[in-house]
Design an enzyme around this catalytic site. Structure first.
Site, PDB file in Angstrom:
ATOM      1  N   VAL A   9       0.870  -1.174   0.000  1.00 19.35           N
ATOM      2  CA  VAL A   9       0.000   0.000   0.000  1.00 19.35           C
ATOM      3  C   VAL A   9       0.908   1.225   0.000  1.00 19.35           C
ATOM      4  O   VAL A   9       2.078   1.136   0.357  1.00 19.35           O
ATOM      5  CB  VAL A   9      -0.970   0.033   1.217  1.00 19.35           C
ATOM      6  CG1 VAL A   9      -2.016  -1.072   1.098  1.00 19.35           C
ATOM      7  CG2 VAL A   9      -0.234  -0.065   2.522  1.00 19.35           C
ATOM      8  N   SER A  10       0.346   2.352  -0.390  1.00 24.08           N
ATOM      9  CA  SER A  10       1.175   3.550  -0.564  1.00 24.08           C
ATOM     10  C   SER A  10       1.440   4.327   0.708  1.00 24.08           C
ATOM     11  O   SER A  10       2.470   4.969   0.842  1.00 24.08           O
ATOM     12  CB  SER A  10       0.519   4.488  -1.584  1.00 24.08           C
ATOM     13  OG  SER A  10       0.435   3.839  -2.828  1.00 24.08           O
ATOM     14  N   THR A  11       0.486   4.301   1.639  1.00 24.81           N
ATOM     15  CA  THR A  11       0.650   5.125   2.836  1.00 24.81           C
ATOM     16  C   THR A  11       0.483   4.293   4.098  1.00 24.81           C
ATOM     17  O   THR A  11      -0.160   3.245   4.088  1.00 24.81           O
ATOM     18  CB  THR A  11      -0.369   6.282   2.863  1.00 24.81           C
ATOM     19  OG1 THR A  11      -1.686   5.740   2.874  1.00 24.81           O
ATOM     20  CG2 THR A  11      -0.196   7.195   1.657  1.00 24.81           C
TER      21      THR A  11
END
Length: 184
Positions: A9-11
């Protein structure tokens, strides 16, 4: 022959659990995960570990192609690296694999779509920022470095290393702030 899952996931406020559960349900004995942007490979240590670990006959499994990367070039390079190691890549949604020629074609197209999607996201973000600036609402990000403290400490004769340690930044950042300051 191992099935190795990779989740991303990005964050840090996003949840990896759904991806990890899907990968385990698909029979992945090992699942590596990380919370880092997919825009480039920088800082993606778990992906590097997975690629190092791949052996001939292994299968790298991801839930969606954009979990592997957002750049067509990067995705194609990752597919090539898997092939060089004698491993295959399988994407669960939509279900496609590099086992056959058609799978390679579909993955190339999906990689292009992921890259295009990233461009659209950046464009919408840029438009939103411009609109907020025009409305006087946009403040920008908070300054990460206390520039005034750096300049004050420098004026007091404190060295760049001590300033960096006190402010919590690198010496190079101290030098950049000092160069940009009027007294610089």
């Amino acid at each position: 022959m191992a099935r190795i899952g990779y989740a991303r996931v990005s964050t840090t406020d996003q949840d990896l659990e759904t991806q990890i559960n899907k990968l385990k349900a698909e029979g992945c004995e090992v699942v590596r995960s990380e919370k880092v942007s997919g825009a480039s490979r920088d800082g993606r240590n778990e992906l590097a570990t997975v690629l190092d670990f791949l052996r001939p006959g292994d299968e790298l499994v991801v839930t969606r192609l954009d979990r592997l990367g957002r750049s067509t070039r990067d995705v194609l390079n990752l597919i090539h690296e898997c092939e060089q190691k004698g491993a295959v890549l399988t994407v669960l949604d939509p279900h496609v694999s590099t086992r056959g020629e058609m799978g390679q074609l579909v993955l190339t197209v999906l990689g292009m779509v992921a890259q295009m999607e990233r461009r659209f996201i950046k464009e919408r973000q840029r438009e939103g920022i411009e609109k907020a600036k025009a409305a006087g609402v946009y403040q920008g990000s908070k300054p990460r470095i206390d520039r005034a403290t750096i300049c004050e400490m420098h004026a007091e004769g404190v060295g760049a290393t001590a300033i960096a340690k006190a402010v919590g930044c690198s010496r190079m950042q101290v030098y950049r702030v000092l160069r940009a300051s009027p007294a610089g």
